[in-house]
Design a protein around this motif. Structure first.
Motif, PDB file in Angstrom:
ATOM      1  N   GLY A  68       0.814  -1.210   0.000  1.00  0.00           N
ATOM      2  CA  GLY A  68       0.000   0.000   0.000  1.00  0.00           C
ATOM      3  C   GLY A  68       0.847   1.259   0.000  1.00  0.00           C
ATOM      4  N   GLN A  69       1.943   1.228   0.759  1.00  0.00           N
ATOM      5  CA  GLN A  69       2.848   2.385   0.798  1.00  0.00           C
ATOM      6  C   GLN A  69       3.514   2.612  -0.561  1.00  0.00           C
ATOM      7  OE1 GLN A  69       5.525   1.282   3.944  1.00  0.00           O
ATOM      8  NE2 GLN A  69       4.046   1.735   5.580  1.00  0.00           N
ATOM      9  N   LEU A  70       3.938   1.522  -1.208  1.00  0.00           N
ATOM     10  CA  LEU A  70       4.564   1.656  -2.529  1.00  0.00           C
ATOM     11  C   LEU A  70       3.564   2.164  -3.560  1.00  0.00           C
ATOM     12  CD1 LEU A  70       6.767  -1.582  -2.598  1.00  0.00           C
ATOM     13  CD2 LEU A  70       7.481   0.766  -2.110  1.00  0.00           C
TER      14      LEU A  70
ATOM     15  N   GLY B 141       2.102   9.116  -6.381  1.00  0.00           N
ATOM     16  CA  GLY B 141       2.727  10.422  -6.168  1.00  0.00           C
ATOM     17  C   GLY B 141       3.835  10.745  -7.148  1.00  0.00           C
ATOM     18  N   GLY B 142       4.132   9.838  -8.067  1.00  0.00           N
ATOM     19  CA  GLY B 142       5.112  10.116  -9.111  1.00  0.00           C
ATOM     20  C   GLY B 142       6.435   9.397  -8.977  1.00  0.00           C
TER      21      GLY B 142
ATOM     22  N   TYR C 124      12.417  -3.300  -4.550  1.00  0.00           N
ATOM     23  CA  TYR C 124      11.513  -4.082  -3.717  1.00  0.00           C
ATOM     24  C   TYR C 124      10.994  -5.368  -4.349  1.00  0.00           C
ATOM     25  CZ  TYR C 124      11.157   0.001  -0.640  1.00  0.00           C
ATOM     26  OH  TYR C 124      11.426   1.032   0.218  1.00  0.00           O
ATOM     27  N   SER C 125      10.897  -5.430  -5.677  1.00  0.00           N
ATOM     28  CA  SER C 125      10.208  -6.561  -6.301  1.00  0.00           C
ATOM     29  C   SER C 125      11.059  -7.823  -6.263  1.00  0.00           C
ATOM     30  CB  SER C 125       9.844  -6.236  -7.750  1.00  0.00           C
ATOM     31  OG  SER C 125       9.138  -7.309  -8.338  1.00  0.00           O
TER      32      SER C 125
ATOM     33  N   PRO D 214      -3.170  -3.319  -3.858  1.00  0.00           N
ATOM     34  CA  PRO D 214      -2.416  -4.562  -3.677  1.00  0.00           C
ATOM     35  C   PRO D 214      -3.281  -5.787  -3.981  1.00  0.00           C
ATOM     36  CG  PRO D 214      -1.973  -3.044  -1.886  1.00  0.00           C
ATOM     37  CD  PRO D 214      -3.082  -2.435  -2.684  1.00  0.00           C
ATOM     38  N   LEU D 215      -2.755  -6.685  -4.816  1.00  0.00           N
ATOM     39  CA  LEU D 215      -3.477  -7.879  -5.247  1.00  0.00           C
ATOM     40  C   LEU D 215      -2.756  -9.111  -4.725  1.00  0.00           C
ATOM     41  CD1 LEU D 215      -4.012  -6.842  -8.988  1.00  0.00           C
ATOM     42  CD2 LEU D 215      -5.662  -6.629  -7.119  1.00  0.00           C
ATOM     43  N   GLN D 216      -3.479  -9.968  -4.019  1.00  0.00           N
ATOM     44  CA  GLN D 216      -2.870 -11.168  -3.465  1.00  0.00           C
ATOM     45  C   GLN D 216      -3.054 -12.345  -4.402  1.00  0.00           C
ATOM     46  OE1 GLN D 216      -4.154 -12.209   0.491  1.00  0.00           O
ATOM     47  NE2 GLN D 216      -2.898 -14.074   0.573  1.00  0.00           N
ATOM     48  N   THR D 217      -1.933 -13.002  -4.762  1.00  0.00           N
ATOM     49  CA  THR D 217      -1.947 -14.220  -5.559  1.00  0.00           C
ATOM     50  C   THR D 217      -1.095 -15.257  -4.815  1.00  0.00           C
ATOM     51  OG1 THR D 217       0.084 -13.990  -6.876  1.00  0.00           O
ATOM     52  CG2 THR D 217      -1.834 -12.689  -7.580  1.00  0.00           C
ATOM     53  N   PRO D 218      -1.061 -16.502  -5.262  1.00  0.00           N
ATOM     54  CA  PRO D 218      -0.221 -17.487  -4.570  1.00  0.00           C
ATOM     55  C   PRO D 218       1.256 -17.114  -4.512  1.00  0.00           C
ATOM     56  CG  PRO D 218      -1.800 -18.593  -5.989  1.00  0.00           C
ATOM     57  CD  PRO D 218      -1.922 -17.132  -6.287  1.00  0.00           C
TER      58      PRO D 218
END
Length: 392
Positions: free
Chosen positions: A105-107, A113-114, A124-125, A163-167
């Motif tokens: 959510g923060q990301l 915000g640009g 992060y990914s 944010p989307l949750q997947t396996p």
């Protein structure tokens, strides 16, 4: 043997991040294999549906898209954040699901915000494409995880998901441009003379000369020079590089370069897609029909008959000979096809297949390198042998 002009076209296509496609002229193509297909291209993209041997699904592709025209496809990039217990997460990961959702959510707020998507992906990914800006590529509906799929096909261009949750973790997804077009100027070589020549070209571009006219005059690629430097209308892919990558990273009207390649130095101008001839648009769809022949000694846990590998190959060769002699491919598929999902009932029709579809068997990759009407095979597979025909 390919001519020098054909070899140059192939090289430029590869520099653009596509596949060089020297077409077979007609009729039966030589036996194909999966050699040359990168391991990465065989690996499902993060968020892609995991492959299984479900009797309701074809062994070769899922879904089977039997529409009159190729379906809509859209492009995306994403951040994949793993947490303790998510599929494929390293044992070293200690972050909880709740903490990961909060971080996602923060990301997302930073992106809205640009913040630079590529920089956050790199930082992060956990996805293999983190170093490529998080770009997943282009996909038709029904290929990706349903949660990602639902967002992508309802989103506006540039929209960023919740944010989307997947396996495989928590994903923050953005829909991005699918198409980008470019003109280019090539100066052969990478030595001092070539660099001096390119510097003179850049001076003329900066002075306001028309890029297309200049490409016709000075580009040392005779094929694209003849059409004002028009390289193509590129479709976003998962591993775009060099000329194609530079095109997508540029703004329309922007000139970038020089870009160094084995061919020499390239100057690229991104142009509106409608400025180039539609024949230069990248084509990544094929309408395909196949005959799957399963052998009894396959290592896979799928239903098999009593036909061993030798008998299966003999049948495949006999069917290839009958097709070359003029028998109808669909009629033979209705009689012999062992594929799941009522393979005989659909006469082997696999529908429209997308070149980069992660749920596609790598054994089908050669079908994009031939013209409609060409049959490939017999081709060995992990389950036996197959014959494939490109219909459109």
């Amino acid at each position: 043997m390919l001519t020098s002009a054909q070899l140059l076209i192939a090289a430029l296509v590869q520099l653009a991040g596509g596949a060089a496609l020297p077409h077979a002229p007609s009729g039966m193509a030589p036996q194909s294999s999966t050699a040359g297909v990168s391991q990465e291209s065989q690996r499902p993209s993060p968020g892609a549906r995991p492959g299984t041997f479900d009797p309701s699904e074809s062994l070769l592709v899922d879904p089977i898209i039997q529409t009159d025209e190729p379906p809509e496809a859209l492009s995306l990039r994403h951040l994949q954040l793993v947490y303790k217990g998510s599929l494929g997460a390293p044992a070293s990961v200690r972050r909880s699901l709740e903490e990961t959702l909060e971080l996602a959510g923060q990301l997302r707020e930073q992106l809205i915000g640009g913040a630079d998507f590529a920089q956050l992906a790199l930082q992060y990914s956990a996805a293999p494409n983190a170093g490529r800006g998080g770009v997943m590529g282009t996909f038709p509906k029904g290929v990706l995880d349903p949660r990602i799929d639902e967002f992508l096909f309802s989103a506006e261009l540039g929209e960023i998901s919740q944010p989307l949750q997947t396996p495989t973790g928590i994903h923050v997804v953005q829909r991005v441009e699918r198409w980008a077009a470019a003109r280019g100027i090539l100066i052969r070589g990478n030595g001092p003379d070539a660099r001096a020549a390119m510097a003179r070209v850049q001076e003329r571009v900066e002075a306001g000369e028309d890029f297309a006219e200049l490409a016709t005059e000075v580009s040392q690629d005779p094929i694209t020079a003849a059409r004002g430097g028009a390289l193509g209308i590129f479709e976003r892919g998962p591993v775009d590089r060099l000329l194609k990558l530079a095109t997508f990273e540029a703004e329309v009207g922007e000139v970038v370069g020089p870009i160094e390649s084995p061919l020499g130095l390239h100057l690229i101008k991104r142009v509106p897609t409608q400025e180039l001839n539609e024949s230069l648009r990248e084509r990544n769809w094929a309408r395909v029909r196949a005959i799957v022949l399963i052998q009894s000694d396959t290592p896979l846990a799928i239903p098999t008959g009593n036909r061993d590998s030798t008998a299966t190959l003999q049948l495949a060769e006999a069917l290839a000979a009958r097709i070359e002699a003029g028998e109808d491919f669909a009629a033979l598929a209705s009689e012999y096809n062992d594929d799941f999902a009522d393979g005989r009932g659909r006469a082997g029709d696999l529908g429209w297949i997308y070149r980069r579809q992660p749920s596609m068997s790598p054994a089908l990759s050669g079908i994009f390198d031939v013209e409609p009407g060409v049959v490939i095979g017999p081709t060995p597979t992990t389950f036996g042998w197959m014959l494939v025909k490109r219909e459109q």
